[in-house]
Structure formats: C-alpha cells, structure tokens
Design a protein around this motif. Structure first.
Motif, short mmCIF file in Angstrom:
data_model
loop_
_atom_site.label_atom_id
_atom_site.label_comp_id
_atom_site.label_asym_id
_atom_site.label_seq_id
_atom_site.Cartn_x
_atom_site.Cartn_y
_atom_site.Cartn_z
N ALA A 1 33.45 44.04 31.59
CA ALA A 1 33.11 43.36 33.02
C ALA A 1 34.24 43.42 33.78
CB ALA A 1 32.58 42.13 32.67
N THR A 2 33.51 44.09 35.08
CA THR A 2 34.35 44.00 36.41
C THR A 2 34.16 43.36 37.39
OG1 THR A 2 34.02 46.50 36.72
CG2 THR A 2 35.30 46.00 35.58
N GLN A 3 32.88 42.89 37.37
CA GLN A 3 32.38 42.06 38.14
C GLN A 3 31.55 40.38 37.87
OE1 GLN A 3 29.57 44.76 40.35
NE2 GLN A 3 27.74 43.43 39.28
N TRP A 4 31.43 39.68 38.47
CA TRP A 4 30.80 38.48 37.68
C TRP A 4 29.73 37.83 39.47
CZ3 TRP A 4 31.95 33.47 39.31
CH2 TRP A 4 30.97 32.39 38.77
N GLN A 5 28.88 37.84 39.33
CA GLN A 5 28.75 37.04 40.56
C GLN A 5 27.69 35.29 39.80
OE1 GLN A 5 24.82 38.27 41.45
NE2 GLN A 5 25.28 37.45 43.80
N PRO A 6 28.56 34.29 40.70
CA PRO A 6 27.78 32.71 40.03
C PRO A 6 26.89 33.08 40.88
CG PRO A 6 28.85 32.63 42.02
CD PRO A 6 28.74 34.11 41.90
N SER A 7 25.80 31.93 39.67
CA SER A 7 24.54 31.42 38.88
C SER A 7 24.27 30.21 40.72
CB SER A 7 23.61 31.12 37.97
OG SER A 7 24.45 30.40 37.73
N ALA A 8 25.03 29.75 41.38
CA ALA A 8 24.62 28.70 42.10
C ALA A 8 25.44 28.99 43.16
CB ALA A 8 25.13 27.22 41.64
#
Lengths: 458, 352
Positions: A351-358
C-alpha cells in the motif's frame, strides 16, 4: 309492451359479432329494460367493460412513453404553439418532469446566451476607446485586408516597443499598470472575448511555442496591446467567460454573485498587485512537526500528500512512498489537540495510499503520519515515522466556494479565494489560467509569480 | 390451459400473505436477479470501463430494480388469475422484460440526446459569437466564432477538446449547489478548456452530466412528498370491480376538466372486444347518457346519432376537429398520462 332482446342478438353479442345496427338496438333497449340490461351487462361482462374503460383511459404498460420533441418544446418556450398544441404541451408538462426540465433549461439557456451577447459592456468600453483616441476604434473594426495587415504590423511594432521599454525599465511592470486586453472586434461580452484556440504541431501533437507562426497569426487578429494606452483609467482582465474591469475608484465590475469579502480581496489583489499570505500557511509549514527521524534514514516513510496544504475534500487520500522491506503500514491522523481523528489499521506492505472511510471534521488542522511495519512491529513509533500537517476547509468556506464556482467561475476570483484560504496549489492553477488568458498582463504574471513563491517556501 | 412454470407453483399455491411474500422474494432474488444482472451488465459494459462508471453503475441498478418491479406486478396478476395471465416460462419472461426495459432506456437516451443536440444547435444559432462549423474530416465542430480560423500551414493542425477534458471541466460544476443550464455548461467548458469541441463529444458529455444531476425516474409530486408510497400501485395488485368503478368515477371527473378537443380525441375512438365503447359508462351506471352527451358538447339526440359512427379512426376525429391526425394520437397520450396521475392518487388513497 316492448319486446326483450332476441336470443340471436344476445348470442351475437356473446360471440362478439355485433353489427352497428345491433349495437344501436342493444343500447336503446338497455336504457329502458332492466332485465335485458342484466343479461348483457352481467357481472362478468360488466367487469370486462370496466376493464376496457380503464384500459382505454390509462397508458398501457407496453405503450411507448410520450414526450415532447424538441421542436414542440422550442415552440412552447417561444410561445409559438397553437392553442390546441399549447394545451397538450401544458398538460404533458404537468406530469412529465423530464420534458419540464428540458423546457425550463431551454428557456434559461436562451436567456443566458442572449444576456451574454448583450452589447452593454461593449458599448461602454467602445465609448471610452473612441472618446480618447478618435478614429482608432473605427480603424480597428475594419476588416479589409490592407488595413488588417497594417493593423497587424502596428501591433507587432507596439509589442516590440513595449518589450524594449520593459527591458529598459528592468521590471515586470508596476502593479498599477493599466491594461486593456480584450479584442477590439465586436466582442467585449463574455461570449465575445474567447480565449485563443490552441494549435499543435501536426507531427508530434505538442503545443508549439508561443512565437510559432500559427499562434502569432492568431494573436495578430486580436491586437491586445494596441488599446492599452487609451484605457488608462481601467484595469481590464479577460477571465474565463468574463471580462473584469476595475476603475480608478476600485470598483470591480464583471463579477457577479461573489461575497463582499472576496470582491474586496479581488480588488486589493488587482489594485495592489499583491496577495496577503495567510498566517495559516506558517502554521502548516512548522518544520518541527513535519519530520521526525532522519530524512535520509531508510527507515523513514516519505509523505507525498497532503503536505502542508489546505484541502477541499474532507476524505483526503493519503499518499506516501514505500519503505524498503516494510511488510505493512499504519496511517494515523490526529487533530490539533493531538486526539486521534482517524486511523487506517494495518495496511499491506504494497500500500502507498489510504483514504479514511469517514469524513474528517471541517475547519480543523490535522497532523498525519505513516508508520512502517516490519515483521508485525512498527518501526519505532516516532523516530521512524513521518508526519505532516494539513487543514480541511471550513463548511462555510466550501459553501462560499460552491457559490463562487456556480455564479462567477472567474479564475481571478477563484485564485484570490484559494490564496486567501491557503489553498495554494489551486490558486496557482487559477492564476496560471488567468495569465494564459492575459499574456501581456503584468498583474496576472505577478499574482502567479507570488503564489509560486509561496509554494516554494511551503 | 397453458402450462405453468414449475418454479412458480409454490407462489401460486401459497395461501397466506406471509408465505406468498417469501415465495415472491425467492422468485425475484434467486431466480430473476441472476438472469437480469448479466443482461444489464452487458448493456452497460462500455460505460463501466471509463469515466462514466459512476453514472452507469447507478443507471444499471435503476434498470435492475425497474425490471424487478415489472416482474412483481406481472407475478401478482398471474396469482390473481393464472388462467387469463399464465406464465409458462418465467426465465424467458425475465429476459424479455429486461431487454424491453433496456430498449426503452436506449430509446429515451436517444431522444434526450437528439433533443440536446438540437438545443445546442439552437443556442449556437442564437449567438453570433458562437459557431458550429465543419472541419476537414466533415465533423461538426463547435466553439467561439473567432476560433473558426482555418489554419492553412501544413505543419499545424487544430486540437479539439477531448471528452475527458470536457468531463473534467464540468466536474468542477458538479460539486456546486447551483443548477447551471445548458448554455452555462457550454460556455463554462469552452472557456475552461479554451478549445473548440466536436459537437458529438460535447453533446455526449452534456447528456451524461445532466443524467447524473437529474432523476431518470419521473416522480409525481404526491410521490415526491411520500416516497414510501412509490410502490403502492405495484403492491396493490389488480383492482377489484368495485375499485375499478370508483376509479372510473374519479377518471370521469377528471375528464370533465379537459378541453373539448382533448375529450373528443380520447373518447371517440374507444372500443372493446364486444364492439362497444363509451357506452360502457352508461351500461355500468358510471355516467348517464346526458352526462356523456354534455362531455362531448352534444345534445342527447346528437350523441345517439354519433354512437352509430363510433369508434372513429384518428383520421375521422382529425377531420371532425379540424386538426392534424398525428396530433390526435399525441393528445390522447398526453391525456392518458394525466389520467394516470389520477389513478396513482387513487391507489395511494386506497392504500391509506
């Protein structure tokens, strides 16, 4: 005494073989004879009759839906329909949202196009031009080849002189420099001051340099510099579909639907030729919070974005570069009170990115960090992690921005707004577009240069 | 009697409402949905692969739900009277229904696109600063009139705005709470991109943009206010004779609100399988002869004479009314749509 219906005629009715004459006989008889009425319209046939009435008066499930075609909608909007057609159209529009939307849209669109083509601004500017340099406007408006060529030559000459003077002065021009950049052809309204089309080399498709023959040829048809001197009391900028003018008293014209605050900021930016750097940018770029651990350390994750920025989106995508031998990552977002606002949990090593769900709460400054994980263990909670700050734009400002985009999609106004809120990347994009539309404007260049300086510092 | 599809027998033989609901759910979710989904996905496969993904995904869901609602109505009719409304091949019915709804959707999309292209042409014709011209390939290009500068140097060619660029430009407006009209969208995208665009591309992008901003399903005001009643007429099932009678009473009142041309266009061509038409109003006692004559603006004697000439064709009605025969059919459709709204209100009242 009246005879009852004969068995033959009832049989023909049951077999659905009535003639016109039979129908009349049955109709007349049934009005007066209750027993025969019951023979014909018994409960089963009555149900069939009711069903037939319902089926005739209501659209069938297999019927092709009825809609007004464009010609009818156009005639309706233009009030050119006959009474019968108008009644049909109105009746349909009562029940069909799709056609109603199309009719309203056409009406509004025609109004928009007509308003945009209104000669109001043109007349005002033309008066000023012709008042100060009698005859110039008239000459510019002629389309005859010889005069066009002469005009083109004059423009090139004027450009050269302007460049020489500018070089001699050794400056980019005073912020108070007055410019007039719109085409003198019958085109001063939003519709009539289009940006120049982009041409590309046929061989490689790349955009040619600005001094290419084709681009010059196009530029020469719109002698931007030629009228600069004659509008000394005005700052005029081409801006998207607008043309913004600011007079000596600082009144901004050409922007509608923007807040007083933004209008004032636009005026200051143009008149003073500078932008006020928001303090927030200093807070976001506080170096002590940005990196923990050695920047050269292979065990430190490098954060890509968001980094020291103000964001429009409340669910930003966090990006970082991968760490050698990391088997996973963990992203933590904390608010300005060091409370955890979001966290990713364990992410895979790829993984090199992440987006919060809220969504994150708006109007807050956040710090985010990424921890590399190797063999199930975080690579040191602080020394091996990196952190960066960002802010999520306030709800009220989002509304203001929406309003600004929908009512007055002006690069200048948007750029000034973004700059004021610390959204410097967005501001750069808007000022870049403004500068492209106004290649001879020192004001547009200065604004772009200034915002780029901010970005470098940040 | 036509054979009944075996998979429907448990539903057909269900005796209580709860059991019937369970059977319906099984039929729709386990049998129908797996048939519908691949059909719908194939129809939208091109859209799923590009920037229209979100809009296409939403439309695909809408289509699937529309098919299920149609099937639900059909199944209820089947259960009420399996002899008159048999279903011998349920999977076939599912597929046909899905294809029919997709065809309707395509027809509607084509209509919208055609109307929009005509609207764009109209708007460009209205302004002397906008222009549509043909390029060397014969494509229609639209932009500012000033951009129609044929570049004759051999080394250069014009670049037009791509569909992706148009989408990107309009995406900036998508988040706005305003409701830009088509002219706003055109001007915004032209100014944002600074290039002319192919008319075909601009039309396609505007159709997609509008599709994501407006509901594709027409909703009456009553249903807008009470969305829970949206399926009321589906769930209500077929009407009983008494309910039909009450509905026709309501429709007859509605007919009286129409103008004479509308009333005649609707009433004069009615016929049933026995050869009768509007006489059924009299036979069933919903309206008297006087009321019908009044509705057609005739005396009773004139009305009786008229009955000998019914049903009339559209040509005959158009001759009688002095208007074009093609308009008669359209008037009738418009009237039926209006009456349909009355029916829906009736069903909602019945449900409450």
């Amino acid at each position: 005494m009246r005879k009852h219906l004969s068995e033959e005629i009832v049989e023909r009715f049951q077999l659905r073989g009535l003639s016109r004459q039979d129908r009349r006989i049955i109709y007349d008889h049934m009005l007066a004879c209750e027993p025969c009425s019951r023979r014909i319209a018994d409960s089963r046939r009555e149900a069939a009759g009711l069903l037939a009435l319902c089926a005739h008066f209501l659209p069938g499930s297999e019927d092709e839906p009825y809609h007004l075609n464009f010609e009818l909608i156009e005639a309706y909007v233009s009030q050119k329909l006959t009474n019968t057609d108008n009644a049909t159209a109105e009746m349909h529009l009562e029940v069909c949202e799709a056609c109603l939307v199309e009719a309203n849209d056409l009406r509004a669109s025609l109004a928009t196009v007509q308003a945009a083509a209104s000669p109001k601004v043109s007349e005002v500017d033309s008066t000023k031009i012709s008042g100060e340099v009698p005859g110039l406007r008239r000459v510019l408006f002629f389309g005859r080849p010889i005069r066009s060529a002469a005009i083109a030559a004059c423009i090139v000459l004027a450009c050269l002189i302007a460049v020489v003077i500018r070089q001699q002065r050794g400056s980019e021009g005073s912020p108070q420099e007055m410019t007039k950049q719109s085409s003198p052809s019958p085109a001063p309204t939003p519709l009539q001051s289009p940006r120049q089309p982009i041409v590309a080399n046929a061989n490689n498709g790349s955009v040619p340099k600005t001094n290419s023959t084709a681009t010059e040829a196009l530029r020469n048809k719109t002698p931007r510099n030629s009228s600069r001197a004659v509008t000394a009391d005005l700052i005029v900028l081409n801006d998207g579909s607008y043309r913004i003018t600011i007079d000596r008293s600082g009144d901004v014209e050409g922007l509608s639907g923007i807040s007083t605050h933004t209008r004032e900021a636009v005026r200051e930016a143009v008149v003073n030729g500078s932008l006020k750097r928001p303090d927030l940018l200093n807070e976001l770029s506080g170096r002590d919070a940005v990196l923990r651990g050695s920047a050269m350390d292979n065990e430190t994750v490098r954060l890509v974005s968001p980094e020291n920025r103000v964001l429009l989106e409340d669910r930003p995508v966090f990006r970082w570069t991968s760490l050698k031998d990391a088997t996973g990552y963990r992203v933590v977002v904390g608010d300005e009170h060091f409370r955890q606002a979001a966290q990713s949990g364990d992410l895979p090593g790829t993984a090199t990115q992440w987006q919060p769900s809220a969504p994150l709460k708006r109007g807050m400054v956040y710090t985010w960090m990424v921890m590399g994980i190797r063999s199930g263990e975080a690579l040191g909670s602080h020394p091996s992690s990196a952190a960066s700050k960002f802010k999520v734009l306030e709800e009220a400002k989002v509304k203001e921005l929406d309003q600004l985009k929908s009512s007055s999609p002006s690069h200048l106004a948007l750029g000034v707004f973004y700059a004021g809120e610390g959204m410097i990347t967005n501001a750069e994009r808007e000022f870049q577009l403004l500068a492209q539309q106004n290649p001879d404007s020192a004001i547009a260049r200065n604004l772009l240069k200034q915002i780029r300086t901010w970005i470098k510092v940040q | 009697m036509e054979a009944i599809d075996q998979s429907l027998l448990p539903y057909l033989h269900s005796v209580n409402e709860g059991n019937a609901q369970d059977c319906l759910e099984h039929i729709l979710e386990v049998i129908a949905r797996p048939i519908i989904q691949p059909i719908v996905q194939r129809a939208f496969q091109n859209e799923f692969t590009d920037y229209r993904y979100q809009a296409a995904s939403q439309t695909a869901d809408d289509v699937t739900n529309d098919v299920l609602v149609k099937l639900l109505t059909r199944l209820r009719t089947f259960k009420t009277d399996p002899v008159q409304n048999p279903i011998s091949n349920f999977p076939g019915l599912v597929a046909v229904t899905a294809y029919r709804i997709l065809t309707d959707l395509r027809r509607d999309n084509n209509r919208q696109r055609t109307n929009l292209e005509k609207q764009i042409r109209r708007l460009f014709a209205t302004s002397q600063n906008l222009k549509i011209w043909k390029d060397e390939q014969g494509d229609s290009i639209c932009g500012y009139a000033a951009w129609d500068q044929r570049i004759e140097s051999a080394g250069f060619k014009r670049i037009y705005a791509t569909r992706a660029a148009l989408f990107a430009a309009l995406d900036e407006l998508r988040v706005g709470k305003g409701d830009p009209n088509t002219a706003d969208l055109i001007l915004f995208s032209l100014n944002r991109i600074g290039r002319a665009a192919r008319l075909n591309d601009l039309t396609g992008v505007l159709v997609s943009f509008r599709a994501t901003r407006t509901s594709t399903i027409q909703v009456d005001e009553a249903l807008r206010a009470r969305p829970e009643l949206a399926l009321a007429d589906v769930q209500a099932g077929p009407l009983t004779s008494l309910e039909m009678r009450r509905l026709l009473d309501a429709l007859f009142q509605e007919l009286q609100k129409l103008n004479l041309i509308q009333r005649k266009s609707l009433l004069l061509n009615m016929t049933d399988c026995y050869g009768f038409g509007i006489e059924w109003f009299v036979f069933t006692g919903i309206a008297s002869e006087d009321q019908l004559a009044n509705l057609l603006d005739l005396s009773v004697e004139e009305f009786r004479r008229l009955l000998d000439h019914l049903p009339m064709t559209d040509n005959q009605i158009s001759e009688l009314l002095g208007i074009d025969s093609a308009k008669i059919a359209n008037i009738r459709k418009a009237v039926r749509d209006r009456l349909k709204r009355r029916r829906r209100a009736f069903v909602i009242e019945k449900t409450e």
